[in-house]
Design a protein around this motif. Sequence first.
Motif, short mmCIF file in Angstrom:
data_model
loop_
_atom_site.label_atom_id
_atom_site.label_comp_id
_atom_site.label_asym_id
_atom_site.label_seq_id
_atom_site.Cartn_x
_atom_site.Cartn_y
_atom_site.Cartn_z
N ILE A 1 1.80 11.47 -1.05
CA ILE A 1 1.70 10.04 -1.30
C ILE A 1 1.33 9.78 -2.76
CG2 ILE A 1 0.41 7.93 -0.75
CD1 ILE A 1 1.95 8.62 1.62
N MET B 1 -3.96 -1.21 8.00
CA MET B 1 -4.62 -1.28 6.70
C MET B 1 -4.33 -0.04 5.88
SD MET B 1 -8.35 -2.90 7.29
CE MET B 1 -8.55 -4.66 7.50
N LEU B 2 -4.39 1.09 6.58
CA LEU B 2 -4.12 2.35 5.89
C LEU B 2 -2.69 2.36 5.35
CD1 LEU B 2 -5.28 5.04 5.20
CD2 LEU B 2 -4.56 5.90 7.40
N SER B 3 -1.77 1.81 6.12
CA SER B 3 -0.37 1.85 5.70
C SER B 3 -0.16 1.07 4.40
CB SER B 3 0.53 1.31 6.80
OG SER B 3 0.44 -0.09 6.86
N THR B 4 -1.01 0.06 4.14
CA THR B 4 -0.84 -0.66 2.88
C THR B 4 -1.16 0.24 1.69
OG1 THR B 4 -3.11 -1.49 2.77
CG2 THR B 4 -1.52 -2.84 3.95
N LYS B 5 -2.02 1.22 1.93
CA LYS B 5 -2.37 2.16 0.87
C LYS B 5 -1.18 3.07 0.53
CE LYS B 5 -4.96 4.18 -2.01
NZ LYS B 5 -5.21 3.48 -3.26
N MET B 6 -0.27 3.22 1.47
CA MET B 6 0.87 4.11 1.27
C MET B 6 1.97 3.44 0.45
SD MET B 6 -0.04 6.64 3.39
CE MET B 6 -1.50 6.69 4.43
N LEU B 7 1.82 2.15 0.22
CA LEU B 7 2.83 1.43 -0.54
C LEU B 7 2.81 1.92 -1.98
CD1 LEU B 7 4.73 -1.12 -0.44
CD2 LEU B 7 2.80 -2.37 -1.36
N PRO B 8 3.91 2.48 -2.49
CA PRO B 8 3.87 2.95 -3.88
C PRO B 8 3.73 1.76 -4.83
CG PRO B 8 6.08 3.18 -2.98
CD PRO B 8 5.21 2.73 -1.86
N PRO B 9 2.83 1.88 -5.80
CA PRO B 9 2.57 0.73 -6.69
C PRO B 9 3.83 0.24 -7.38
CG PRO B 9 1.55 2.77 -7.51
CD PRO B 9 1.99 3.03 -6.12
N VAL B 10 4.76 1.17 -7.63
CA VAL B 10 5.94 0.77 -8.39
C VAL B 10 6.81 -0.20 -7.58
CG1 VAL B 10 7.58 2.57 -7.73
CG2 VAL B 10 7.48 1.78 -10.09
N GLY B 11 6.63 -0.22 -6.26
CA GLY B 11 7.39 -1.14 -5.41
C GLY B 11 7.00 -2.59 -5.63
N VAL B 12 5.79 -2.82 -6.15
CA VAL B 12 5.36 -4.20 -6.37
C VAL B 12 5.02 -4.45 -7.84
CG1 VAL B 12 4.56 -4.59 -4.02
CG2 VAL B 12 3.01 -3.60 -5.66
N GLY C 1 12.43 -0.07 -7.01
CA GLY C 1 11.13 -0.17 -6.35
C GLY C 1 11.27 -0.06 -4.86
N THR D 1 9.84 -8.55 -4.53
CA THR D 1 10.65 -7.41 -4.99
C THR D 1 11.99 -7.39 -4.27
OG1 THR D 1 8.62 -6.16 -5.32
CG2 THR D 1 10.65 -4.93 -5.38
N LEU E 1 -5.12 -8.23 2.58
CA LEU E 1 -4.17 -7.12 2.56
C LEU E 1 -2.78 -7.59 2.98
CD1 LEU E 1 -6.24 -4.10 3.85
CD2 LEU E 1 -5.26 -4.43 1.60
N MET F 1 0.49 -7.23 0.73
CA MET F 1 1.69 -6.55 1.20
C MET F 1 2.90 -7.47 1.10
SD MET F 1 1.88 -3.51 2.79
CE MET F 1 2.30 -3.26 4.51
N SER G 1 3.89 8.99 -6.93
CA SER G 1 3.60 7.92 -7.88
C SER G 1 3.03 8.42 -9.20
CB SER G 1 2.63 6.92 -7.26
OG SER G 1 3.19 6.35 -6.12
N MET H 1 0.53 8.95 9.03
CA MET H 1 -0.12 7.98 9.91
C MET H 1 -0.23 8.53 11.33
SD MET H 1 -0.65 5.22 8.09
CE MET H 1 -0.60 3.83 9.19
N VAL I 1 9.75 2.65 -2.22
CA VAL I 1 8.97 2.30 -1.03
C VAL I 1 9.53 3.04 0.19
CG1 VAL I 1 8.41 0.41 0.56
CG2 VAL I 1 8.27 0.05 -1.90
N ILE J 1 -6.10 -2.55 -3.93
CA ILE J 1 -5.54 -1.23 -3.65
C ILE J 1 -6.58 -0.29 -3.05
CG2 ILE J 1 -3.67 -1.37 -5.35
CD1 ILE J 1 -5.25 0.63 -7.00
#
Lengths: 276, 290
Positions: free
Chosen positions: B221, A112-123, B266, B32, B21, B25, B225, B281, B270, A150
């Motif tokens: 992190i 779950m934490l790793s989803t927070k690391m996804l840079p917004p610009v990637g999606v 993008g 993308t 989530l 994801m 951004s 992590m 990532v 997010i």
Amino acid sequence: MARRVPTSRKWLVTIAAWAIGFLIFFPILWTILTSFKTEAEAIASPPSFLFFDWTLDSYREVQSRSNYFLHFYNSVIISLGSTLLGLVIAIPAAWSMAFVPAKRTKDVLMWMLSTKMLPPVGVLIPIYLLFRDFGLLDSRFGLVIVLTLINLPIIVWMLFTYFREIPGEILEAARMDGATLWAEIVHVLTPMAVPGIASTLLLNVILAWNEAFWTLNLTAAKAAPLTAFIASYSSPEGLFYAKLSAASTMAIAPILILGWFSQKQLVRGLTFGAVK
Amino acid sequence: MATAHSRTAARFMIAPAVLLLLAWMIIPLSMTLYFSTLRYNLLMPGMEDFIGFDNYSYFLTDPAFFAALTNTLLLVGGVLLITVIGGILLALLLDQPMFGQGIVRILVIAPFFVMPTVSALVWKNMFMNPVNGLFAFLTKAVGLQPFDFLSHAPLTSIIIMVAWQWLPFATLILLTAMQSLDSEQIEAAEMDGAGAFARFFHIVLPHLTRAITVVVLIQTIFLLSVFAEILVTTNGGPGTASTNITYLVYAQSLLQFDVGSGSAGGIVAVILANIVAIFLMRMIGKNLDI
């Protein structure tokens, strides 16, 4: 134990700390002061600090030329809405991970934490196109959904760290007495969990209020929260410092006050328990 | 012990969060990835075709990418340098006994709660503006020419703004870590005749290592951004002087409508973020015992 220190040293530290604190706070103070000036006084040279004609003109001006309260209302709805929705989804999840941990609980939390690391610009592009196709661009509802998602990992994590501090024996005692799962949650867990939930709510409202990637990219006018509204002052115009300051002061004041109450939660919420 | 009944209930309670989530994801990220292999421009709908890795080679060989990568690293590195060193010094100061500590803490933490668009516009206009800004007034007062920060040193200006916003975060976390230091240890060192510097480098700094690492990773992190500050001050310019990767991808996809190349960008973003995330992590995972 506090160590004894000479008074002279304490005074020295006090003066240094206050001076630096004042310096760091100065841009905010200056914005607040300027918001009470006239446009001419706002750019006067030399600038005046306190001895000017205090006026509320800029506040009136900001409201009359663009519906300030609409954007304020949007900010409230979006930050509070996304936080409450997030809590509804996260409370059961955090509860079960804290009290009925399984083999994979740790993996789930880390993931779950790793989803927070996804840079917004990637999606950015898919979300933008999906929003366009579903008619969600410039809608409060769409932003509530995105901000819920997010911030969900932070909400789950914060709640998890709070829930884990609740002694499990109390729950077991309740279970022995024949309490159902529902009764356990409502009568035993909730009263003990309220402080943690409140802290989580506070920090996440702040984060959502200040979020400035999705709010800028997915809104135009109707659903624009204060972050996007303030951005409209980025194109230079005649004299606008006092108006910019008034709009800024109104945008940051509520969160500044909330923020001061949430210093402790800030450390906990943003370091995911890695610093104690 | 958990019963089988409560274990099933527990699964149901986690499910919504996990599924949401997972969807968040997988769906957009795979879109993308898919777009990044297409020639796809929003101005020419219906003309999409598969072009393999062309978007990547286009994005990665674009001189703007190299500039943006350099700017991203400078921005992240510059802000980290200022906030970590400043944060350690401030935390050391705030950890001392003084009058009105609570109020000073409030003053120092305040910038963290200012939304990015407000802080950027206030710095840009009321401080850095070469005609009416406060800095211009101060330089003129000492008889120097005012400096046009945002056109001559755009990236440095943005680093200053962003560092101002993140200094409170670093300070707060380092202060929290410092307060958990055993004061008896310091006193013992003091009695053994260790000077202030020796105490700092041999006791305080090693104690802070973990907190510093966490500050660096978490800030990285977020700093990768940075977007709003650039959008409302320089729009990435002049030229590409203050364009970071995030802003470049935004410009290619939503200003030039080149979805294909924007998507490739993008994905690059990532991957960059993931390199940092893996370390973070690990740190957090080590600290979490269930």
